[in-house]
Design an enzyme around this catalytic site. Structure first.
Site, PDB file in Angstrom:
ATOM      1  N   TYR A  96       0.843  -1.205   0.000  1.00 58.79           N
ATOM      2  CA  TYR A  96       0.000   0.000   0.000  1.00 58.79           C
ATOM      3  C   TYR A  96       0.879   1.256   0.000  1.00 58.79           C
ATOM      4  O   TYR A  96       0.736   2.132  -0.861  1.00 58.79           O
ATOM      5  CB  TYR A  96      -0.930  -0.003   1.225  1.00 58.79           C
ATOM      6  CG  TYR A  96      -1.549   1.343   1.482  1.00 58.79           C
ATOM      7  CD1 TYR A  96      -2.419   1.906   0.560  1.00 58.79           C
ATOM      8  CD2 TYR A  96      -1.213   2.083   2.623  1.00 58.79           C
ATOM      9  CE1 TYR A  96      -2.957   3.184   0.774  1.00 58.79           C
ATOM     10  CE2 TYR A  96      -1.747   3.336   2.839  1.00 58.79           C
ATOM     11  CZ  TYR A  96      -2.615   3.885   1.912  1.00 58.79           C
ATOM     12  OH  TYR A  96      -3.134   5.134   2.119  1.00 58.79           O
ATOM     13  N   ARG A 235       0.186  -5.931  16.139  1.00 53.29           N
ATOM     14  CA  ARG A 235      -0.179  -6.151  14.740  1.00 53.29           C
ATOM     15  C   ARG A 235       1.105  -5.995  13.914  1.00 53.29           C
ATOM     16  O   ARG A 235       1.784  -4.984  14.031  1.00 53.29           O
ATOM     17  CB  ARG A 235      -1.211  -5.097  14.329  1.00 53.29           C
ATOM     18  CG  ARG A 235      -1.907  -5.352  13.022  1.00 53.29           C
ATOM     19  CD  ARG A 235      -3.044  -4.372  12.817  1.00 53.29           C
ATOM     20  NE  ARG A 235      -2.580  -2.992  12.672  1.00 53.29           N
ATOM     21  CZ  ARG A 235      -3.374  -1.959  12.389  1.00 53.29           C
ATOM     22  NH1 ARG A 235      -4.665  -2.145  12.227  1.00 53.29           N
ATOM     23  NH2 ARG A 235      -2.886  -0.743  12.274  1.00 53.29           N
TER      24      ARG A 235
HETATM   25  N1  UDP Z   1      -5.352  -0.549  16.684  1.00 52.83           N
HETATM   26  C1  UDP Z   1      -5.735  -1.344  17.758  1.00 52.83           C
HETATM   27  N2  UDP Z   1      -6.867  -2.103  17.635  1.00 52.83           N
HETATM   28  C2  UDP Z   1      -7.642  -2.111  16.505  1.00 52.83           C
HETATM   29  C3  UDP Z   1      -7.252  -1.296  15.425  1.00 52.83           C
HETATM   30  C4  UDP Z   1      -6.100  -0.526  15.556  1.00 52.83           C
HETATM   31  O1  UDP Z   1      -5.060  -1.373  18.798  1.00 52.83           O
HETATM   32  O2  UDP Z   1      -8.640  -2.851  16.462  1.00 52.83           O
HETATM   33  C5  UDP Z   1      -4.148   0.302  16.803  1.00 52.83           C
HETATM   34  C6  UDP Z   1      -3.102   0.025  15.736  1.00 52.83           C
HETATM   35  O3  UDP Z   1      -2.181  -0.930  16.193  1.00 52.83           O
HETATM   36  C7  UDP Z   1      -2.477   1.403  15.536  1.00 52.83           C
HETATM   37  C8  UDP Z   1      -3.591   2.383  15.886  1.00 52.83           C
HETATM   38  O4  UDP Z   1      -4.564   1.638  16.606  1.00 52.83           O
HETATM   39  O5  UDP Z   1      -1.436   1.600  16.453  1.00 52.83           O
HETATM   40  C9  UDP Z   1      -4.258   2.989  14.671  1.00 52.83           C
HETATM   41  O6  UDP Z   1      -4.617   1.955  13.774  1.00 52.83           O
HETATM   42  P1  UDP Z   1      -5.559   2.184  12.516  1.00 52.83           P
HETATM   43  O7  UDP Z   1      -5.768   0.840  11.880  1.00 52.83           O
HETATM   44  O8  UDP Z   1      -6.749   2.950  12.922  1.00 52.83           O
HETATM   45  O9  UDP Z   1      -4.704   3.130  11.551  1.00 52.83           O
HETATM   46  P2  UDP Z   1      -3.216   2.926  10.927  1.00 52.83           P
HETATM   47  O10 UDP Z   1      -2.273   3.566  11.915  1.00 52.83           O
HETATM   48  O11 UDP Z   1      -2.980   1.476  10.741  1.00 52.83           O
HETATM   49  O12 UDP Z   1      -3.293   3.691   9.659  1.00 52.83           O
END
Ligand code: UDP
Length: 278
Positions: A96, A235
């Site tokens: 991405y 993650r």
């Molecule tokens: N996150 C989390 N639980 C979830 C989704 C996201 O703890 O169910 C955490 C993720 O690890 C990151 C932050 O929240 O640190 C933001 O994640 P999101 O997927 O919203 O946006 P990204 O940073 O991936 O663009």
């Protein structure tokens, strides 16, 4: 007016250009799930990169030489220093982010060869909903933290999973820079006005980091309800901290975010979540 066209179908694009004869393009269309891009990179390179090449072809056919583009902080990859400014090395760690970086590079080559005028806006974490509560975030499947937290708060989800509590951050959870969509929208208007005077990229973030726990606490405060939480492993591919140096956006665009308090951002998202239309 709304017209639906597929970037992979040049004729449908030509129809739109023929009908409206635009002066400039603001290009948002893309797939944007990091995990999916790892599993199915073809989908991302075809839609995001090949789709943009088609758009650029049709723009040239119609002598449109101005574009504002949705790029991302995912083009930087694992941060080497914080806050991240636009000079930070770009080493994306997933397809991405690579697809968005490729597009930025294509713009630079098209500028040299064909005089394209371009501004790539590198969003940090887009969040919140329109001030009137009419337009909001709706992903299928939903993977983003704030909508998931609000769904756990209002009982639509049993829990929200916190991905990792052992990061090197004050409370052990990941830190991100959440930028309100109204502020993002304002930056696009300013970028449109600057096209031709400036070519290049600009970070859009508040410059302030919020941890996953801080998001949950803010959501509880805004809603007045508890957020049921489940602790889960990290993650893959998530850096501990990401936040922007947004000074260039101030200098080049005259842009300042109006929403800097995470509670205010979540308040708009909550308004949408409790009253959503789609
Ligand atoms: N996150 C989390 N639980 C979830 C989704 C996201 O703890 O169910 C955490 C993720 O690890 C990151 C932050 O929240 O640190 C933001 O994640 P999101 O997927 O919203 O946006 P990204 O940073 O991936 O663009």
């Amino acid at each position: 007016a709304f017209e639906k066209a597929d970037l992979l179908d040049k004729d449908s694009l030509r129809n739109v250009f023929q009908k409206f004869r635009p002066e400039a393009v603001v290009h948002f269309a893309a797939f944007a799930y990091v995990g999916e891009s790892v599993r199915d990179p073809r989908k991302y390179y075809r839609n995001n990169v090949a789709g943009t090449l088609n758009l650029l072809d049709v723009m040239r056919e119609y002598s449109v030489d101005k574009i504002v583009f949705s790029s991302t902080c995912a083009t930087y990859g694992e941060p080497q220093y914080l806050p991240i400014d636009e000079k930070h090395p770009q080493k994306p760690i997933n397809p991405y982010g690579r697809s968005k970086l490729m597009i930025e590079e294509i713009f630079r080559d098209y500028e040299t060869a064909y005089g394209l005028k371009h501004i790539s806006l590198r969003y940090f974490n887009a969040a919140g909903c329109s001030e009137d509560g009419a337009i909001g975030e709706s992903h299928l499947p939903e993977t983003h933290l704030i909508p998931l937290v609000l769904k756990a708060v209002n009982g639509e989800l049993e829990t929200v999973r916190v991905f990792g509590t052992d990061y090197d951050t004050p409370d052990g959870t990941c830190i991100r820079d959440y930028i309100h969509v109204e502020d993002l929208a304002a930056a696009h208007r300013l970028a449109l006005e600057k096209l031709g005077k400036y070519n290049g990229c600009v970070n859009l973030g508040t410059g302030i980091g919020s941890s996953v726990r801080e998001i949950i606490t803010a959501a509880e405060k805004v809603s007045g309800w508890r957020c049921p939480v489940e602790y889960a492993p990290r993650r893959p591919g998530d850096p501990a901290k990401l936040f922007a140096d947004n000074r260039k956006a101030g200098e080049i665009l005259g842009w300042r975010p109006r929403y800097t308090a995470i509670e205010e951002i979540i308040e708009t998202a909550w308004k949408w979540e409790t009253n959503r239309k789609y």
